[in-house]
Design a protein around this motif. Structure first.
Motif, short mmCIF file in Angstrom:
data_model
loop_
_atom_site.label_atom_id
_atom_site.label_comp_id
_atom_site.label_asym_id
_atom_site.label_seq_id
_atom_site.Cartn_x
_atom_site.Cartn_y
_atom_site.Cartn_z
N ASN A 1 59.19 56.21 43.36
CA ASN A 1 58.93 55.40 42.18
C ASN A 1 60.22 54.76 41.67
O ASN A 1 61.32 55.19 42.01
CB ASN A 1 58.28 56.22 41.07
CG ASN A 1 59.12 57.38 40.59
OD1 ASN A 1 58.81 58.54 40.87
ND2 ASN A 1 60.19 57.12 39.86
N TYR B 1 47.02 45.84 42.02
CA TYR B 1 47.31 47.02 41.20
C TYR B 1 48.33 46.68 40.12
O TYR B 1 49.27 45.90 40.36
CB TYR B 1 47.85 48.14 42.10
CG TYR B 1 48.32 49.38 41.38
CD1 TYR B 1 47.44 50.43 41.11
CD2 TYR B 1 49.66 49.52 41.02
CE1 TYR B 1 47.88 51.58 40.48
CE2 TYR B 1 50.10 50.66 40.39
CZ TYR B 1 49.21 51.69 40.11
OH TYR B 1 49.65 52.82 39.49
N LEU C 1 50.68 48.66 36.92
CA LEU C 1 51.07 49.85 36.18
C LEU C 1 52.01 49.42 35.06
O LEU C 1 52.93 48.63 35.28
CB LEU C 1 51.75 50.87 37.09
CG LEU C 1 52.15 52.22 36.46
CD1 LEU C 1 52.03 53.33 37.49
CD2 LEU C 1 53.58 52.18 35.91
N GLY D 1 54.41 50.97 31.74
CA GLY D 1 55.00 52.15 31.13
C GLY D 1 55.97 51.76 30.04
O GLY D 1 56.40 50.61 29.95
N PRO E 1 55.82 58.12 36.54
CA PRO E 1 54.46 57.58 36.76
C PRO E 1 53.53 58.61 37.37
O PRO E 1 53.79 59.14 38.45
CB PRO E 1 54.70 56.41 37.71
CG PRO E 1 55.96 56.77 38.44
CD PRO E 1 56.81 57.52 37.45
N GLN F 1 50.01 57.86 37.06
CA GLN F 1 48.75 57.12 37.23
C GLN F 1 48.41 57.00 38.71
O GLN F 1 49.23 56.55 39.51
CB GLN F 1 48.91 55.72 36.61
CG GLN F 1 47.71 54.80 36.79
CD GLN F 1 47.99 53.42 36.19
OE1 GLN F 1 48.59 53.31 35.12
NE2 GLN F 1 47.56 52.38 36.88
N ASP F 2 47.20 57.41 39.09
CA ASP F 2 46.81 57.37 40.50
C ASP F 2 46.74 55.92 40.99
O ASP F 2 46.31 55.02 40.28
CB ASP F 2 45.45 58.04 40.70
CG ASP F 2 45.51 59.54 40.49
OD1 ASP F 2 46.59 60.12 40.69
OD2 ASP F 2 44.48 60.12 40.11
N ARG F 3 47.14 55.76 42.25
CA ARG F 3 47.11 54.42 42.84
C ARG F 3 46.00 54.31 43.89
O ARG F 3 45.08 53.52 43.76
CB ARG F 3 48.46 54.07 43.46
CG ARG F 3 48.52 52.63 43.97
CD ARG F 3 49.91 52.17 44.26
NE ARG F 3 49.96 50.71 44.41
CZ ARG F 3 51.07 50.02 44.53
NH1 ARG F 3 52.25 50.65 44.51
NH2 ARG F 3 51.03 48.71 44.65
N GLY G 1 48.89 60.48 42.18
CA GLY G 1 49.80 59.75 41.33
C GLY G 1 50.23 58.42 41.93
O GLY G 1 49.52 57.81 42.74
N PHE G 2 51.43 57.99 41.54
CA PHE G 2 51.93 56.67 41.93
C PHE G 2 52.95 56.79 43.05
O PHE G 2 53.76 57.71 43.10
CB PHE G 2 52.59 55.98 40.73
CG PHE G 2 53.30 54.71 41.11
CD1 PHE G 2 52.61 53.52 41.19
CD2 PHE G 2 54.66 54.72 41.42
CE1 PHE G 2 53.25 52.34 41.56
CE2 PHE G 2 55.32 53.55 41.78
CZ PHE G 2 54.61 52.37 41.85
#
Length: 378
Positions: A195, A275, A277, A279, A317, A319-321, A327-328
């Motif tokens: 990440n 996608y 994301l 933050g 991060p 959050q599922d991808r 997760g990410f």
């Protein structure tokens, strides 16, 4: 391929700011200042940004007009924007926020396996989340929390640097290897869990004085570091794995260390498959004061060309991808934008470290280009 610099990447109050950077010319890289929308070559007075930052009043340096800010490019062109760092050692701090401390413990317990992260996260948050958020590192309360965690079998080397007296400070990247705004950043091609790490970066001169701040992406490989903390070098220091910019905002009457302490950072990642994301990080949640991190970096060490210090990240991060519970992780083609109103926006596209442009301009190349310029100037 050439990409034009986006003036929207400048700080929102850039007309009142003193911005320092570097531009690649045909004869080699030169330090620049941005004033009133113009880019000024200041190499006659300060051959490097390291020299610039050592001056008593770097914002007053006169320069040769190069171009408008809109004429800067990345990838090719007569005025190619580079990272604002040159001879500075690039250092970084880790585990300076409670959330990142918990995530490092998750990596360690999962042995770098993203599939186990969700279950471990829930357990750790329930047992140590509140305590680690409220304790002052190095305090008596921190020592008592450490003793309780050891007794409960919950201790970790990451908790040691999160709440113990000594901060984690490591060398992130070799001199001259950092990339700037618009460049492709790299993750190792053999990493499956990684990440970005959006951070504020302080810049100190040869005397250890903090002279300004910028934005940075401390690209991180969670699977490598999770397998073993001894793989930190492979997790952190790879080709194209460090981005800084777009400019260093120098401290002056209108911008200083308190603005860093209260900075707000936003992160947006747009993936090639649609996608997205988002933050947010608040520097006021950091567990150690930025100047304390500077002090620990300077403890029993000298940096005769100055240094840049990544201050750590609150962003982790989860959050599922693609798959529930994993997760990410990055995909090639991700566009990462790190924004803070008074520092601007750092934008980079993700590729692999193998496919990123190779780093081939080193210290000897810099010296040769400077010598050639001096010879031409007579």
């Amino acid at each position: 391929m050439s990409v034009s610099f986006d003036v929207a990447a400048l700080p929102h109050d850039h007309r009142a700011a003193t911005l320092a950077g570097r531009v690649m010319l045909a004869e080699g890289p030169v330090p620049v200042l941005v004033r009133d929308g113009r880019v000024l070559d200041i190499s006659r007075t300060a051959p490097t940004t390291a020299d610039l930052f050592d001056l008593d009043d770097p914002s007053s340096v006169a320069g040769r007009d190069l171009c408008a800010i809109e004429d800067l490019t990345v990838g090719a062109g007569p005025f190619e924007l580079l990272s604002p760092l040159d001879l500075q050692c690039v250092k970084a701090c880790g585990v300076t926020f409670a959330v990142s401390a918990i995530e490092r413990v998750i990596e360690e317990r999962a042995r770098g396996d993203a599939d186990q992260a969700a279950a471990i996260r829930g357990e750790l948050e329930a047992k140590i989340g509140g305590g680690i958020r409220s304790v002052v590192p190095g305090s008596d309360d921190a020592a008592r929390l450490k003793a309780a965690l050891i007794e409960a079998g919950m201790w970790s080397q990451y908790l040691e640097v999160a709440i113990g007296p000594d901060a984690e400070v490591f060398t992130k990247a070799p001199v001259l290897s950092a990339l700037g705004w618009g460049a492709e950043i790299g993750v190792r091609s053999d990493s499956s869990w990684n990440n970005p790490e959006p951070e504020v970066v302080l810049v100190a001169n040869a005397f250890g004085k903090v002279v300004g701040a910028t934005l940075g992406n401390d690209v991180n490989l969670r699977d490598f570091e999770g397998r073993s903390a001894l793989l930190l070098g492979k997790a952190k220091d790879n080709n194209a794995a460090c981005a800084v910019g777009p400019f260093v905002r120098l401290f002056d009457a209108g911008f200083g260390i308190d603005d860093v302490r209260n900075a707000e950072l936003d992160l947006v990642i747009d993936g090639p498959e649609g996608y997205r994301l988002e933050g947010h990080s608040s520097m006021n949640q950091i567990s150690r004061d930025p100047l304390e991190l500077i002090r620990q970096t300077l403890s029993e060490h000298q940096y005769p060309d100055g240094f840049a210090l990544f201050l750590g990240t609150l962003f982790a991060p989860i959050q599922d991808r693609d798959h529930a519970g994993r997760g990410f992780t990055h995909k090639v083609g991700d566009v990462v934008r790190i924004h803070s109103p008074r520092l601007g926006t750092l934008t980079n596209r993700v590729t692999t470290s193998k496919d990123a442009a190779p780093w081939n301009f080193g210290i000897r190349d810099l010296y040769r280009s400077m010598a050639a310029r001096y010879a031409q100037a007579g």
